[in-house]
Structures are given as C-alpha cells and as structure tokens.
Design an enzyme around this catalytic site. Structure first.
Site, PDB file in Angstrom:
ATOM      1  N   ASN A  14      27.439  58.261  45.152  1.00 46.42           N
ATOM      2  CA  ASN A  14      28.594  59.031  44.654  1.00 46.42           C
ATOM      3  C   ASN A  14      28.139  60.130  43.706  1.00 46.42           C
ATOM      4  OD1 ASN A  14      30.948  58.065  45.809  1.00 46.42           O
ATOM      5  ND2 ASN A  14      31.174  56.390  44.349  1.00 46.42           N
ATOM      6  N   ASP A  50      27.298  44.221  50.228  1.00 48.78           N
ATOM      7  CA  ASP A  50      27.540  45.206  49.157  1.00 48.78           C
ATOM      8  C   ASP A  50      26.530  46.347  49.293  1.00 48.78           C
ATOM      9  OD1 ASP A  50      28.881  45.155  46.058  1.00 48.78           O
ATOM     10  OD2 ASP A  50      27.070  46.383  46.343  1.00 48.78           O
ATOM     11  N   ILE A  51      27.050  47.572  49.292  1.00 46.87           N
ATOM     12  CA  ILE A  51      26.192  48.746  49.464  1.00 46.87           C
ATOM     13  C   ILE A  51      25.266  48.887  48.244  1.00 46.87           C
ATOM     14  CG2 ILE A  51      26.148  51.247  49.878  1.00 46.87           C
ATOM     15  CD1 ILE A  51      29.005  50.979  50.968  1.00 46.87           C
ATOM     16  N   GLU A 105      32.798  48.856  47.048  1.00 43.37           N
ATOM     17  CA  GLU A 105      31.865  48.966  48.177  1.00 43.37           C
ATOM     18  C   GLU A 105      31.368  47.602  48.623  1.00 43.37           C
ATOM     19  OE1 GLU A 105      30.680  48.092  45.126  1.00 43.37           O
ATOM     20  OE2 GLU A 105      28.626  48.736  45.599  1.00 43.37           O
ATOM     21  N   ASP A 108      32.930  58.215  50.143  1.00 43.88           N
ATOM     22  CA  ASP A 108      34.014  57.716  51.020  1.00 43.88           C
ATOM     23  C   ASP A 108      33.547  57.668  52.471  1.00 43.88           C
ATOM     24  OD1 ASP A 108      35.738  57.308  49.005  1.00 43.88           O
ATOM     25  OD2 ASP A 108      37.143  58.929  49.494  1.00 43.88           O
TER      26      ASP A 108
HETATM   27  P1  GH3 Z   1      24.360  47.818  43.394  1.00 48.10           P
HETATM   28  O1  GH3 Z   1      23.258  48.225  44.250  1.00 48.10           O
HETATM   29  O2  GH3 Z   1      23.952  46.863  42.316  1.00 48.10           O
HETATM   30  O3  GH3 Z   1      25.530  47.291  44.202  1.00 48.10           O
HETATM   31  O4  GH3 Z   1      24.860  49.101  42.644  1.00 48.10           O
HETATM   32  P2  GH3 Z   1      26.076  50.016  42.982  1.00 48.10           P
HETATM   33  O5  GH3 Z   1      25.864  51.356  42.419  1.00 48.10           O
HETATM   34  O6  GH3 Z   1      26.347  49.949  44.438  1.00 48.10           O
HETATM   35  O7  GH3 Z   1      27.235  49.232  42.256  1.00 48.10           O
HETATM   36  P3  GH3 Z   1      28.170  49.647  41.073  1.00 48.10           P
HETATM   37  O8  GH3 Z   1      29.124  48.507  40.901  1.00 48.10           O
HETATM   38  O9  GH3 Z   1      27.367  50.027  39.864  1.00 48.10           O
HETATM   39  O10 GH3 Z   1      28.948  50.906  41.551  1.00 48.10           O
HETATM   40  C1  GH3 Z   1      29.904  50.866  42.532  1.00 48.10           C
HETATM   41  C2  GH3 Z   1      30.507  52.234  42.670  1.00 48.10           C
HETATM   42  O11 GH3 Z   1      31.431  52.282  43.769  1.00 48.10           O
HETATM   43  C3  GH3 Z   1      31.270  52.666  41.451  1.00 48.10           C
HETATM   44  C4  GH3 Z   1      32.564  53.247  41.964  1.00 48.10           C
HETATM   45  O12 GH3 Z   1      32.837  54.498  41.461  1.00 48.10           O
HETATM   46  C5  GH3 Z   1      32.314  53.342  43.466  1.00 48.10           C
HETATM   47  N1  GH3 Z   1      33.526  53.171  44.234  1.00 48.10           N
HETATM   48  C6  GH3 Z   1      34.435  52.157  44.196  1.00 48.10           C
HETATM   49  N2  GH3 Z   1      35.391  52.365  45.066  1.00 48.10           N
HETATM   50  C7  GH3 Z   1      35.129  53.561  45.687  1.00 48.10           C
HETATM   51  C8  GH3 Z   1      35.782  54.318  46.714  1.00 48.10           C
HETATM   52  O13 GH3 Z   1      36.812  53.970  47.269  1.00 48.10           O
HETATM   53  N3  GH3 Z   1      35.194  55.497  47.108  1.00 48.10           N
HETATM   54  C9  GH3 Z   1      34.025  55.925  46.544  1.00 48.10           C
HETATM   55  N4  GH3 Z   1      33.494  57.060  46.984  1.00 48.10           N
HETATM   56  N5  GH3 Z   1      33.425  55.234  45.581  1.00 48.10           N
HETATM   57  C10 GH3 Z   1      33.968  54.072  45.179  1.00 48.10           C
HETATM   58 MG    MG Z   2      26.873  48.102  45.265  1.00 53.92          MG
END
Ligand code: GH3
Ligand code: MG
Length: 329
Positions: A210, A202-203, A245, A219
């Site tokens: 974003n 997980d990123i 992610e 993306d």
């Molecule tokens: P953590 O280190 O705890 O994993 O925090 P995080 O910010 O990576 O995790 P969080 O779940 O808070 O946020 C994930 C984000 O990923 C929120 C959402 O908008 C973004 N996201 C989900 N799918 C996509 C996608 O297909 N493209 C993009 N650019 N963003 C996406």
């Molecule tokens: Mg994450």
C-alpha cells in the site's frame, strides 16, 4: 259439464287471487289506462314508478312518463285496434322519472280501457353485476400485480441477502457468511465424524505494498488474490475475506494433509501473480488446522490464526499446519 264448470270456478277463483296479488304487488306494476292514455288506477308498484304528481297534472297520461321516442308509438298502439293488445314489449321511462329505466310490459284490452302490466327491467342489477365483475377483474389484476411485486421483493431480498454475506471488494464471502457456514459445517463434521479443515491466509507485508504502490494497487492485489482463492474451492467449500488482507478457506470432509496440499498450491499460484504497476512478487503466509472434537468456532479460528502467526514468525511465504511445520521458501 260438471268438470267444465268446476274448472271455470277454479279459474275465476285463481283470477280473483291473481287480481288481489297484483293490486298489492310491489314488483309487478299494473295500470288501468283510459283509451286516451289517462292513468285511472295504479297498483302499489305503479305508484312508485308512475307517481301521482310527477307529471304535474291531476290525471297524468301514460306518455307523460315515457321517453319522447316511445310516447308517440305507444299513443298509436292504444288507438290501433289491431295492435292494442300484446306484449311483452319495452317502454323507456322519461328522464324525469324517479327510476330512469326500461320497463317490460304487456297490454291487455279491458272494459273501458287497457290494463298495462309490467316489471322494471333489472338494469340496476345488470349494472351492479357489471360493476361487481369490474371490481372482480380489478381485484384479480391487483392480486396479479401484488404477486409480481412480491416476486420482485423476494428477488430484491435475495440480492440484499447475498450482498449482506459478500465482501464487496473481492466478491468472496464475508466474515458473517464465514461464521454461519463454519458453525453449520462444524456441526455436520461432528455429527458425521468427518474432518473439517480451515486455512487462514494473510498477505505478507501488505502495508508496504500500500505504502509503496498506493491503496489502489493494494486493492487490486486483494481482488486478484481473492480470485485465486475463490477459484480453488468446490461448491461446498467457502472462501471468505476477513478483515483487511486476511482470507479464510473452509474445506468440509478434508483432512489436514489435504489442506496443507491445497495451501501449498495456493502459495505457488500467488507467487505467479503479476499486478500491473504493482510489486514484482507477492507472497502469502498460510495457517492450516483441522477441527478437533468439541472445539468452538471461535477457538478453531483462534488456533488456526496462531498457526498462521507461526508461518509469519518463521519468515513468511510459507504454510504451517497445526502440529506439522511445512517449511517453504
Ligand atoms: P504482515 O506480513 O505481518 O501480514 O504485514 P502486513 O503489512 O501485511 O500487515 P499489517 O497488519 O501491518 O498491515 C495490513 C494493511 O492492510 C494495513 C491496512 O491499511 C491494509 N488494508 C486493510 N484493508 C485494506 C483494504 O481494503 N484495501 C487496501 N488497499 N488496504 C487495506
Ligand atoms: Mg499481512
């Protein structure tokens, strides 16, 4: 002498039989013609082909029924003693005839005139045969076309199938493909008593990426990391993008320690990734777990996810394995 007369008797009887048969024949026509071409007598078949009233006169002449081009030569034939008999030759019936066909005839001189015997050329049969052949060819062409379309459809179905199992952003397997592959590989691992290792990645702080650089850069990060993860799997492993992610990598026949080594390698590769107009540094947290006996797919994923949470909670950019913590930073 006795032999000769009995032969001649037999011949007479045979001729009489033939004459009777000819009289009633519906397939071979026979006409008695006067020297001037008048039709004096018709058998059954001739009645159909050279009907009484079609020429509009009481005693029609044979050329009334013939094509113009055939009428004069036939008239000459009747008047020319040298050419009077013979055959077979062809006569074309005139357009007005009920059966616009060619007839094959033989002409025999007889007392007071001529006997014209013939049969309709099976032009209809030939036409039917040609039509049947054409239909057969058309059917064959249709069958070939159908086979081609079926192949196209099959190819299109394969594409649809692939798309249905692909994450369109990264080109990796999607959740559906992962579930299918995982249940297949779990069954195999249990059957063959082989290890099966799952890595969830997980990123870190992706929301921040974003928010800071825009969704497009986000993306791009997903695409680039998808490429990194995809490049690390063998043909029988699977790299999938789950929701958002989070990525999953499945390694059949791979022990937990090997999975940890793979995750560690990936972690370092991600650290070296540079995205134009993106963050200076990207990091990913990993959870590694190996399938335990009688564990369901759902439980296996949930357990690995909780190992991943451990990596998150322990500061991110690290690999955690089930039971074995591997600290990085
Ligand atoms: P953590 O280190 O705890 O994993 O925090 P995080 O910010 O990576 O995790 P969080 O779940 O808070 O946020 C994930 C984000 O990923 C929120 C959402 O908008 C973004 N996201 C989900 N799918 C996509 C996608 O297909 N493209 C993009 N650019 N963003 C996406
Ligand atoms: Mg994450």
């Amino acid at each position: 002498m006795i032999i000769l007369s009995s032969f001649s008797d037999a011949l007479d009887r045979q001729t009489a039989t033939l004459a009777r048969w000819l009289l009633d024949s519906d397939t071979v026509f026979a006409l008695l013609l006067a020297p001037d071409g008048a039709i004096r007598f018709r058998n059954l078949a001739a009645n159909r082909i050279f009907p009484h009233n079609s020429a509009g006169v009481d005693e029609p002449k044979i050329w009334d029924f013939l094509n113009e081009s055939d009428a004069e030569p036939f008239r000459l034939r009747l008047s020319d003693p040298a050419a009077q008999t013979g055959g077979p030759f062809h006569l074309n019936l005139s357009e007005g005839s009920k059966n616009p066909v060619t007839v094959e005839v033989g002409l025999v001189g007889c007392e007071g005139g001529f006997l014209l015997v013939g049969a309709i050329e099976e032009r209809n049969a030939l036409r039917l045969q040609a039509e049947r052949q054409m239909l057969t060819n058309q059917l064959a062409a249709m069958a070939r076309e159908l086979a081609r379309k079926e192949k196209e459809l099959e190819a299109a179905n394969h594409v649809i199938e692939r798309i249905a199992r692909t994450d369109l952003l990264t080109g990796l397997a999607n959740r559906r493909a992962l579930d299918e592959m995982l249940s297949r590989e779990m069954a195999r691992a249990n059957r063959q008593h082989q290890p099966l290792t799952l890595i969830l990645a997980d990123i870190d702080h992706f929301k921040l990426i974003n928010d800071t650089y825009g969704y497009g850069v986000g993306d791009q990060v997903l695409v680039t990391l998808g490429r990194v993860f995809g490049s690390q799997v063998r043909p029988y492993d699977v790299a999938a993008r789950l929701d958002g992610e989070k990525f999953a990598l499945v390694f059949p026949g791979t022990a937990c320690s090997e999975g940890v080594a793979i995750a560690e390698r990936l972690r370092k590769q991600v650290g070296a990734v540079h995205i134009p107009d993106g963050p200076e540094r990207i990091s990913v947290s990993f959870g590694v777990a190996t399938l335990t006996e009688r564990e369901s797919g759902e439980d296996f994923l949930a357990r690995t996810d909780s190992v991943l949470s451990k990596a998150k909670n322990s500061g991110r950019n690290r690999v955690e394995a089930d039971g074995v913590g591997v600290l990085q930073n």
